[in-house]
Scaffold this motif. Sequence first.
Motif, mmCIF file in Angstrom:
data_model
loop_
_atom_site.group_PDB
_atom_site.id
_atom_site.type_symbol
_atom_site.label_atom_id
_atom_site.label_comp_id
_atom_site.label_asym_id
_atom_site.label_seq_id
_atom_site.Cartn_x
_atom_site.Cartn_y
_atom_site.Cartn_z
ATOM 1 N N ARG A 14 19.512 -16.941 0.811
ATOM 2 C CA ARG A 14 20.935 -16.608 0.990
ATOM 3 C C ARG A 14 21.400 -15.629 -0.088
ATOM 4 O O ARG A 14 20.787 -15.549 -1.164
ATOM 5 C CB ARG A 14 21.781 -17.884 0.912
ATOM 6 C CG ARG A 14 21.723 -18.758 2.150
ATOM 7 C CD ARG A 14 22.870 -19.762 2.128
ATOM 8 N NE ARG A 14 22.871 -20.661 3.262
ATOM 9 C CZ ARG A 14 23.307 -20.347 4.480
ATOM 10 N NH1 ARG A 14 23.737 -19.114 4.718
ATOM 11 N NH2 ARG A 14 23.306 -21.242 5.446
ATOM 12 N N GLN A 18 25.983 -17.434 -2.459
ATOM 13 C CA GLN A 18 25.986 -18.510 -1.467
ATOM 14 C C GLN A 18 24.738 -19.379 -1.523
ATOM 15 O O GLN A 18 24.587 -20.298 -0.718
ATOM 16 C CB GLN A 18 26.106 -17.910 -0.057
ATOM 17 C CG GLN A 18 27.448 -17.248 0.208
ATOM 18 C CD GLN A 18 27.513 -16.623 1.582
ATOM 19 O OE1 GLN A 18 26.535 -16.054 2.062
ATOM 20 N NE2 GLN A 18 28.664 -16.709 2.221
ATOM 21 N N THR A 193 18.305 -10.839 7.245
ATOM 22 C CA THR A 193 17.738 -11.399 6.023
ATOM 23 C C THR A 193 16.222 -11.451 6.110
ATOM 24 O O THR A 193 15.515 -11.123 5.151
ATOM 25 C CB THR A 193 18.295 -12.810 5.775
ATOM 26 O OG1 THR A 193 19.719 -12.759 5.713
ATOM 27 C CG2 THR A 193 17.770 -13.387 4.469
ATOM 28 N N ASP A 240 24.153 -25.183 5.967
ATOM 29 C CA ASP A 240 23.198 -25.708 4.996
ATOM 30 C C ASP A 240 22.744 -27.117 5.357
ATOM 31 O O ASP A 240 21.567 -27.463 5.192
ATOM 32 C CB ASP A 240 23.829 -25.715 3.601
ATOM 33 C CG ASP A 240 24.010 -24.310 3.040
ATOM 34 O OD1 ASP A 240 23.370 -23.375 3.553
ATOM 35 O OD2 ASP A 240 24.789 -24.153 2.080
#
Length: 260
Positions: A14, A18, A193, A240
């Motif tokens: 992340r 974060q 990502t 999460d």
Amino acid sequence: MTQPLAGRTVLVTRPAHQATALAQKVAAAGGEAFVFPALGIEPVATDRLAEALAYLAGADIAIFISPNAAQFGMAAIRARGDLPDTLRIFAVGPGTARALVEQGVEGVITPDGQDSEAVLALPQLQAVAGRQVVIVRGVGGRALMADTLRARGADVRFMECYRRTCPHADPASLLARWQAGGIDAVTVASAETLHNLATLLGEPGAPLLAATPLFVPHEKIADAARRFGIAHVVATPGGDAGLLDGLVNWFRNKTGSKHE
């Protein structure tokens, strides 16, 4: 009782601001988090948002796409005033809703699901003909939300308040740890990502990434990861907490040696 992630190291990718929450959840379950941000987030200058902010002042609906949209969008909005009293506020997913509440925004409407489709299914967004809608998001992104609301008769504008970047990071320590068998799982929250991570790892990291279980919070990201060539991809519930549940369930089902 043995903690479910005892002896496991989880790569957390992340953005730096974060990563802490997921890293703490991994540690609380007995694991170790290796934090290597593979996505950067930069705010768009408020003066570049002047047109969108002016439109927001007379809008009926604002939809925040992500926690970053909540953070950077509200910062830009508060720099010029505040949210109109009559504005109805929607959030994509509970993480975005929580981020808005933390910003002091009340009455946030969010669906049970984690994506644009779930928001578009809300009864409050069915009859929107003639309504002015602002979608608060990063630069770029999916067109589904805007296209669907326009098809329903709404006038839709974007407030693109942040941009995603690939960080400048040295992967040497991560590669060394991984090559020694020290990374048991990878978590990513977007296809972008994953692509950034592959770019940062380079050729030495490609086989490691392909062979390590990858945990993602949405089936669309899982599909992208499979196309990318990742051998074991696990789509978890969102946020999460969902990623942690996926990790715990995966390793609970593993028996025998650490690298079975």
